[in-house]
Scaffold this motif. Structure first.
Motif, PDB file in Angstrom:
ATOM      1  N   ILE A 252       2.707  -5.838   5.709  1.00  0.00           N
ATOM      2  CA  ILE A 252       1.725  -4.783   5.951  1.00  0.00           C
ATOM      3  C   ILE A 252       1.352  -4.110   4.642  1.00  0.00           C
ATOM      4  O   ILE A 252       0.165  -3.824   4.379  1.00  0.00           O
ATOM      5  CB  ILE A 252       2.277  -3.773   6.970  1.00  0.00           C
ATOM      6  CG1 ILE A 252       2.366  -4.435   8.344  1.00  0.00           C
ATOM      7  CG2 ILE A 252       1.373  -2.537   7.048  1.00  0.00           C
ATOM      8  CD1 ILE A 252       3.028  -3.589   9.394  1.00  0.00           C
ATOM      9  N   LEU A 253       2.332  -3.870   3.778  1.00  0.00           N
ATOM     10  CA  LEU A 253       2.020  -3.311   2.468  1.00  0.00           C
ATOM     11  C   LEU A 253       1.102  -4.235   1.683  1.00  0.00           C
ATOM     12  O   LEU A 253       0.205  -3.773   0.962  1.00  0.00           O
ATOM     13  CB  LEU A 253       3.309  -3.057   1.683  1.00  0.00           C
ATOM     14  CG  LEU A 253       4.122  -1.830   2.084  1.00  0.00           C
ATOM     15  CD1 LEU A 253       5.451  -1.805   1.342  1.00  0.00           C
ATOM     16  CD2 LEU A 253       3.334  -0.549   1.830  1.00  0.00           C
ATOM     17  N   LYS A 254       1.317  -5.533   1.806  1.00  0.00           N
ATOM     18  CA  LYS A 254       0.445  -6.489   1.116  1.00  0.00           C
ATOM     19  C   LYS A 254      -0.994  -6.377   1.620  1.00  0.00           C
ATOM     20  O   LYS A 254      -1.940  -6.383   0.817  1.00  0.00           O
ATOM     21  CB  LYS A 254       0.961  -7.917   1.309  1.00  0.00           C
ATOM     22  CG  LYS A 254       0.178  -8.967   0.516  1.00  0.00           C
ATOM     23  CD  LYS A 254       0.772 -10.342   0.690  1.00  0.00           C
ATOM     24  CE  LYS A 254       0.124 -11.352  -0.275  1.00  0.00           C
ATOM     25  NZ  LYS A 254      -1.340 -11.409  -0.167  1.00  0.00           N
ATOM     26  N   HIS A 255      -1.173  -6.261   2.925  1.00  0.00           N
ATOM     27  CA  HIS A 255      -2.529  -6.085   3.469  1.00  0.00           C
ATOM     28  C   HIS A 255      -3.154  -4.792   2.948  1.00  0.00           C
ATOM     29  O   HIS A 255      -4.341  -4.770   2.576  1.00  0.00           O
ATOM     30  CB  HIS A 255      -2.485  -6.061   4.995  1.00  0.00           C
ATOM     31  CG  HIS A 255      -2.328  -7.408   5.628  1.00  0.00           C
ATOM     32  ND1 HIS A 255      -3.241  -8.428   5.459  1.00  0.00           N
ATOM     33  CD2 HIS A 255      -1.361  -7.909   6.444  1.00  0.00           C
ATOM     34  CE1 HIS A 255      -2.857  -9.498   6.142  1.00  0.00           C
ATOM     35  NE2 HIS A 255      -1.714  -9.205   6.742  1.00  0.00           N
ATOM     36  N   LEU A 256      -2.380  -3.715   2.935  1.00  0.00           N
ATOM     37  CA  LEU A 256      -2.903  -2.444   2.432  1.00  0.00           C
ATOM     38  C   LEU A 256      -3.285  -2.562   0.957  1.00  0.00           C
ATOM     39  O   LEU A 256      -4.319  -2.043   0.525  1.00  0.00           O
ATOM     40  CB  LEU A 256      -1.858  -1.339   2.620  1.00  0.00           C
ATOM     41  CG  LEU A 256      -1.589  -0.897   4.061  1.00  0.00           C
ATOM     42  CD1 LEU A 256      -0.338  -0.022   4.128  1.00  0.00           C
ATOM     43  CD2 LEU A 256      -2.787  -0.147   4.636  1.00  0.00           C
ATOM     44  N   HIS A 257      -2.458  -3.252   0.191  1.00  0.00           N
ATOM     45  CA  HIS A 257      -2.717  -3.441  -1.238  1.00  0.00           C
ATOM     46  C   HIS A 257      -3.950  -4.303  -1.460  1.00  0.00           C
ATOM     47  O   HIS A 257      -4.820  -3.986  -2.285  1.00  0.00           O
ATOM     48  CB  HIS A 257      -1.482  -4.071  -1.876  1.00  0.00           C
ATOM     49  CG  HIS A 257      -1.621  -4.347  -3.343  1.00  0.00           C
ATOM     50  ND1 HIS A 257      -2.116  -5.527  -3.836  1.00  0.00           N
ATOM     51  CD2 HIS A 257      -1.318  -3.587  -4.421  1.00  0.00           C
ATOM     52  CE1 HIS A 257      -2.123  -5.488  -5.151  1.00  0.00           C
ATOM     53  NE2 HIS A 257      -1.640  -4.327  -5.540  1.00  0.00           N
ATOM     54  N   ASP A 258      -4.050  -5.406  -0.726  1.00  0.00           N
ATOM     55  CA  ASP A 258      -5.159  -6.348  -0.929  1.00  0.00           C
ATOM     56  C   ASP A 258      -6.488  -5.797  -0.431  1.00  0.00           C
ATOM     57  O   ASP A 258      -7.548  -6.228  -0.896  1.00  0.00           O
ATOM     58  CB  ASP A 258      -4.864  -7.671  -0.213  1.00  0.00           C
ATOM     59  CG  ASP A 258      -3.710  -8.437  -0.861  1.00  0.00           C
ATOM     60  OD1 ASP A 258      -3.306  -8.073  -1.984  1.00  0.00           O
ATOM     61  OD2 ASP A 258      -3.205  -9.389  -0.229  1.00  0.00           O
TER      62      ASP A 258
END
Length: 300
Positions: A252-258
Motif C-alpha cells: 500500500i505504501l508503494k501505491h501511495l508512493h507511485d
C-alpha cells in the motif's frame, strides 16, 4: 452458561467481523485455528465500540456515554460478572481461556473516546500517543494469544501497528475529513510543507501536498521496517501472518508512493500485489538477499 449461548455469542461476533471490509484481513485463515475465534471476538468488540464513536446520528454526549458503558462492562468482566450482551459473553470466555490482559481493551476505548473529542493533532508526538491506544493494543493481544508477548516482541509489534495506523490515515485523509472533520496529519508538518486544510477538503495534490505525502510515507515505511524482525522471530502460521501483514502495508505504501500526483486516491491491493505479498511472506530471507543493500523490504 450453556454451550448454546456461548456458541451463539461467538457466531454473533463472527457475523460482525465478516460484514466489514479491511485491507488487512480479520481472523485470516493463515492464523492458527485455535486463536481465530478469539481474534474475531476482539475485532467485534473493537468494531462495535468504534461504531459508537463514528456511526449514526448520535450526539457527542451519547457517543461518550456508550463508550463509558463499554468501559464499565470491561470492569464488570474483570470482576467476573455475567452478561447478556453476546459480545461480552464471548469476550469474557476469550479472556478467561487465553489469560488475556484487559488493559489493552481499555486503551482501545480511550482511543475511540478521543476520536469523539479531538479532531486535530499538533505534532507527531500527539499522534503517537493516539496510536498507542488505537492501534498497538491489537498487536499486543495477538502476541498474548500466541504466548509470545515478550517485551522485545511487543516493541516490534507496536512499530508495525503504528505504521499500519499511519498508512490508514494516509489512505483515508479525505474521507476522515469529509465524514468526521478529522485530520490525522500533524499540524506542524502541514504548515512546514505549506499544506492547509483546504488541500484536504478539495483533494488538492500540488507540489506542497506531494512533499508532505513523501515525508509521511517514508516515516511509515521506516516504522514498518523497524518492526519487521517480528515476522522472522515468530514461527509457524502466526509468523507467516505477521509477514503477510507487513508485506501488505508495504504494498500500500508503494501505491501511495507511485501515485504521488493523486494523493487522495485510495490504494487497493490487486491480485498481483497479493502474489508479491505471498512471495515476500513465504520467502523473506531469500528475497532479502536478492534485494541487496539500500532496498526496502516493504516494497518501496
Amino acid at each position: 452458561m450453556t454451550s448454546n449461548i456461548l456458541a451463539d455469542a461467538y457466531a454473533h461476533c463472527a457475523t460482525i467481523a465478516s460484514n466489514h471490509y479491511e485491507n488487512f484481513p480479520v481472523a485470516s485463515r493463515l492464523l492458527p485455528a485455535r486463536i481465530r475465534p478469539a481474534v474475531t471476538v476482539i475485532y467485534a468488540f473493537a468494531r462495535r465500540a468504534d461504531d459508537f464513536a463514528d456511526e449514526g446520528d448520535l450526539s457527542r454526549e451519547q457517543r461518550l456515554a456508550r463508550l463509558d458503558e463499554y468501559r464499565h462492562r470491561l470492569q464488570q468482566l474483570q470482576r467476573g460478572e455475567s452478561f447478556d450482551d453476546p459480545i461480552f459473553v464471548a469476550l469474557q470466555d476469550v479472556i478467561t481461556h487465553h489469560h488475556l490482559p484487559v488493559e489493552p481493551l481499555h486503551r482501545l476505548l480511550q482511543a475511540f473516546a478521543q476520536d469523539v473529542e479531538k479532531t486535530r493533532y499538533a505534532d507527531f508526538g500527539e499522534l503517537m500517543d493516539y496510536c498507542r491506544c488505537s492501534a498497538n493494543p491489537i498487536g499486543e493481544l495477538l502476541l498474548h494469544l500466541n504466548d509470545a508477548a515478550s517485551e522485545r516482541n511487543i516493541g516490534y509489534s507496536n512499530a508495525i501497528c503504528t505504521a499500519l495506523q499511519l498508512i490508514n490515515f494516509l489512505q483515508d485523509m479525505h474521507q476522515d475529513y469529509q465524514e468526521n472533520n478529522r485530520i490525522y496529519i500533524p499540524r506542524d508538518e502541514m504548515q512546514r510543507f505549506g499544506v492547509s486544510e483546504q488541500h484536504i477538503a478539495s483533494r488538492k495534490t500540488d507540489f506542497a501536498m506531494q512533499g508532505l505525502m513523501r515525508q509521511q510515507i517514508e516515516r511509515a515505511r521506516r516504522l514498518l521496517e523497524s518492526g519487521a524482525p517480528l515476522g522472522l522471530l515468530l514461527s509457524g502460521r502466526f509468523g507467516l501472518e505477521i509477514r503477510l501483514v507487513i508485506a501488505g502495508g508495504g504494498r500500500i505504501l508503494k501505491h501511495l508512493h507511485d501515485n504521488s500526483q493523486a494523493a487522495f486516491a485510495r490504494p487497493r491491493l490487486t491480485p498481483r500485489d497479493k502474489l508479491a505479498m505471498l512471495a515476500q511472506a513465504a520467502l523473506p530471507r531469500m528475497l532479502g538477499r536478492r534485494r541487496g543493500p539500500g532496498k526496502s523490504g516493504c516494497g518501496i
